[in-house]
Scaffold this motif. Structure first.
Motif, mmCIF file in Angstrom:
data_model
loop_
_atom_site.group_PDB
_atom_site.id
_atom_site.type_symbol
_atom_site.label_atom_id
_atom_site.label_comp_id
_atom_site.label_asym_id
_atom_site.label_seq_id
_atom_site.Cartn_x
_atom_site.Cartn_y
_atom_site.Cartn_z
ATOM 1 N N ASP A 171 20.565 28.624 -19.182
ATOM 2 C CA ASP A 171 21.300 29.831 -18.806
ATOM 3 C C ASP A 171 22.712 29.835 -19.381
ATOM 4 O OD1 ASP A 171 23.001 28.398 -17.067
ATOM 5 O OD2 ASP A 171 21.938 29.022 -15.264
ATOM 6 N N SER A 172 23.433 30.926 -19.137
ATOM 7 C CA SER A 172 24.764 31.105 -19.727
ATOM 8 C C SER A 172 25.778 30.073 -19.237
ATOM 9 C CB SER A 172 25.280 32.514 -19.442
ATOM 10 O OG SER A 172 25.364 32.734 -18.049
ATOM 11 N N ASP A 173 25.521 29.456 -18.089
ATOM 12 C CA ASP A 173 26.405 28.414 -17.556
ATOM 13 C C ASP A 173 26.027 27.028 -18.067
ATOM 14 O OD1 ASP A 173 27.795 30.276 -16.021
ATOM 15 O OD2 ASP A 173 26.487 29.983 -14.286
ATOM 16 N N GLY A 174 24.938 26.935 -18.821
ATOM 17 C CA GLY A 174 24.479 25.645 -19.333
ATOM 18 C C GLY A 174 23.472 24.963 -18.434
ATOM 19 N N ASP A 175 23.142 25.577 -17.282
ATOM 20 C CA ASP A 175 22.119 25.003 -16.420
ATOM 21 C C ASP A 175 20.762 25.137 -17.108
ATOM 22 O OD1 ASP A 175 23.935 24.270 -14.485
ATOM 23 O OD2 ASP A 175 23.663 26.080 -13.304
ATOM 24 N N VAL A 176 19.859 24.221 -16.793
ATOM 25 C CA VAL A 176 18.597 24.100 -17.520
ATOM 26 C C VAL A 176 17.425 24.416 -16.592
ATOM 27 C CG1 VAL A 176 17.162 22.509 -18.856
ATOM 28 C CG2 VAL A 176 19.665 22.317 -18.960
ATOM 29 N N VAL A 177 16.587 25.352 -17.017
ATOM 30 C CA VAL A 177 15.373 25.674 -16.272
ATOM 31 C C VAL A 177 14.255 24.805 -16.833
ATOM 32 C CG1 VAL A 177 13.724 27.465 -15.615
ATOM 33 C CG2 VAL A 177 16.165 28.040 -15.861
ATOM 34 N N VAL A 178 13.650 24.020 -15.933
ATOM 35 C CA VAL A 178 12.607 23.074 -16.314
ATOM 36 C C VAL A 178 11.321 23.463 -15.601
ATOM 37 C CG1 VAL A 178 11.937 20.640 -16.388
ATOM 38 C CG2 VAL A 178 14.355 21.266 -16.547
ATOM 39 N N GLN A 179 10.222 23.457 -16.359
ATOM 40 C CA GLN A 179 8.919 23.788 -15.788
ATOM 41 C C GLN A 179 8.093 22.530 -15.588
ATOM 42 O OE1 GLN A 179 6.940 27.130 -17.490
ATOM 43 N NE2 GLN A 179 4.924 26.460 -16.805
ATOM 44 N N PHE A 180 7.517 22.432 -14.388
ATOM 45 C CA PHE A 180 6.650 21.312 -14.017
ATOM 46 C C PHE A 180 5.321 21.895 -13.556
ATOM 47 C CE2 PHE A 180 11.015 20.518 -12.803
ATOM 48 C CZ PHE A 180 11.297 19.304 -13.376
ATOM 49 N N GLU A 181 4.299 21.790 -14.358
ATOM 50 C CA GLU A 181 2.962 22.241 -13.962
ATOM 51 C C GLU A 181 2.998 23.588 -13.248
ATOM 52 O OE1 GLU A 181 1.163 19.016 -11.795
ATOM 53 O OE2 GLU A 181 1.580 17.598 -13.401
ATOM 54 N N GLY A 182 3.628 24.571 -13.855
ATOM 55 C CA GLY A 182 3.632 25.930 -13.319
ATOM 56 C C GLY A 182 4.801 26.260 -12.405
ATOM 57 N N ILE A 183 5.543 25.274 -11.941
ATOM 58 C CA ILE A 183 6.696 25.512 -11.069
ATOM 59 C C ILE A 183 7.965 25.319 -11.887
ATOM 60 C CG2 ILE A 183 7.961 24.698 -9.041
ATOM 61 C CD1 ILE A 183 5.255 23.792 -7.913
ATOM 62 N N LYS A 184 8.933 26.224 -11.731
ATOM 63 C CA LYS A 184 10.191 26.123 -12.477
ATOM 64 C C LYS A 184 11.347 25.909 -11.509
ATOM 65 C CE LYS A 184 8.626 29.487 -15.878
ATOM 66 N NZ LYS A 184 8.846 30.846 -16.390
ATOM 67 N N TRP A 185 12.268 25.029 -11.912
ATOM 68 C CA TRP A 185 13.496 24.796 -11.161
ATOM 69 C C TRP A 185 14.664 24.790 -12.127
ATOM 70 C CZ3 TRP A 185 13.047 25.605 -6.286
ATOM 71 C CH2 TRP A 185 11.903 25.236 -5.597
ATOM 72 N N CYS A 186 15.805 25.261 -11.637
ATOM 73 C CA CYS A 186 17.027 25.286 -12.436
ATOM 74 C C CYS A 186 17.879 24.079 -12.044
ATOM 75 C CB CYS A 186 17.789 26.580 -12.173
ATOM 76 S SG CYS A 186 19.241 26.779 -13.221
ATOM 77 N N TYR A 187 18.218 23.257 -13.050
ATOM 78 C CA TYR A 187 18.978 22.042 -12.804
ATOM 79 C C TYR A 187 20.299 22.018 -13.553
ATOM 80 C CZ TYR A 187 15.266 19.567 -10.378
ATOM 81 O OH TYR A 187 14.343 19.169 -9.456
ATOM 82 N N ASN A 188 21.285 21.403 -12.924
ATOM 83 C CA ASN A 188 22.505 21.013 -13.600
ATOM 84 C C ASN A 188 22.062 20.029 -14.683
ATOM 85 O OD1 ASN A 188 24.827 19.552 -14.356
ATOM 86 N ND2 ASN A 188 25.603 19.404 -12.276
ATOM 87 N N PRO A 189 22.540 20.173 -15.931
ATOM 88 C CA PRO A 189 22.091 19.237 -16.970
ATOM 89 C C PRO A 189 22.412 17.780 -16.663
ATOM 90 C CG PRO A 189 23.919 20.582 -17.753
ATOM 91 C CD PRO A 189 23.484 21.153 -16.432
ATOM 92 N N ALA A 190 23.373 17.520 -15.769
ATOM 93 C CA ALA A 190 23.689 16.148 -15.381
ATOM 94 C C ALA A 190 22.542 15.502 -14.603
ATOM 95 C CB ALA A 190 24.971 16.104 -14.559
ATOM 96 N N CYS A 191 21.588 16.301 -14.117
ATOM 97 C CA CYS A 191 20.444 15.791 -13.371
ATOM 98 C C CYS A 191 19.303 15.370 -14.289
ATOM 99 C CB CYS A 191 19.912 16.869 -12.421
ATOM 100 S SG CYS A 191 21.045 17.347 -11.122
ATOM 101 N N LEU A 192 19.476 15.543 -15.595
ATOM 102 C CA LEU A 192 18.385 15.328 -16.533
ATOM 103 C C LEU A 192 18.659 14.174 -17.488
ATOM 104 C CD1 LEU A 192 17.834 19.077 -17.481
ATOM 105 C CD2 LEU A 192 16.631 17.756 -15.712
ATOM 106 N N ILE A 193 17.587 13.468 -17.812
ATOM 107 C CA ILE A 193 17.659 12.412 -18.834
ATOM 108 C C ILE A 193 16.534 12.682 -19.835
ATOM 109 C CG2 ILE A 193 18.718 10.693 -17.321
ATOM 110 C CD1 ILE A 193 15.940 9.445 -16.941
ATOM 111 N N ALA A 194 16.602 12.012 -20.974
ATOM 112 C CA ALA A 194 15.550 12.148 -21.976
ATOM 113 C C ALA A 194 14.239 11.653 -21.377
ATOM 114 C CB ALA A 194 15.910 11.348 -23.223
ATOM 115 N N ALA A 195 13.167 12.385 -21.625
ATOM 116 C CA ALA A 195 11.867 11.962 -21.145
ATOM 117 C C ALA A 195 11.467 10.662 -21.827
ATOM 118 C CB ALA A 195 10.826 13.053 -21.415
#
Length: 155
Positions: A128-152
């Motif tokens: 999104d425009s704020d840099g937050d990241v929408v991640v999809q997990f088996e059909g469900i999507k959640w918006c995360y602060n990028p600080a909550c994410l690491i490389a898979a």
């Protein structure tokens, strides 16, 4: 000094490389280190979970980081790079519920329904425009602060 992700010597990621001017970073500290960081800087706790941009470094080696309208001098040992992602990337959500809850403050919050996604790998479907990241997990999507994410793993 480079630090391993999650405290594991064999789990190095691009997020662990040296911090440079222009990098997006966040405070990566646990409860024990908060007191060390707070000494003489009570406003620093409000930055937990916020993403800042490195403007440069001081002569003593501290990073000068811009968080909103203010600049802070912070030891690199308290900082971690935000994972640079693009739509289509595979990412993993941190498994530490307390840390994710803290980082989600100001980024849509942490919903208890998000719990099953902790530690899971998903696909980036939007930034999104704020840099937050929408991640999809088996059909469900959640918006995360990028600080909550690491490389898979395996990425």
């Amino acid at each position: 000094r480079e630090r391993p992700a999650s405290g594991h010597a064999n789990s190095r990621t691009p997020q662990d490389s040296a911090i440079c001017e222009g990098d997006k970073v966040y405070l990566d500290i646990d409860k024990d280190r908060i007191q060390q960081l707070r000494q003489g800087r009570s406003d620093i706790v409000q930055l937990l979970g916020r993403v800042g941009v490195v403007e440069g470094t001081t002569a003593s080696g501290e990073a000068v980081v811009i968080f909103g309208p203010r600049k802070y001098k912070i030891s690199n040992s308290f900082l971690k790079k935000v994972l640079a992602v693009k739509v289509g990337d595979r990412v993993q959500v941190l498994s530490d519920k307390d840390k994710v809850t803290q980082f989600q403050d100001g980024h849509g919050g942490f919903n208890l329904n998000m719990r099953p996604s902790l530690g899971k790998v998903g696909d980036v479907v939007k930034i999104d425009s704020d840099g937050d990241v929408v991640v999809q997990f088996e059909g469900i999507k959640w918006c995360y602060n990028p600080a909550c994410l690491i490389a898979a793993p395996g990425k």
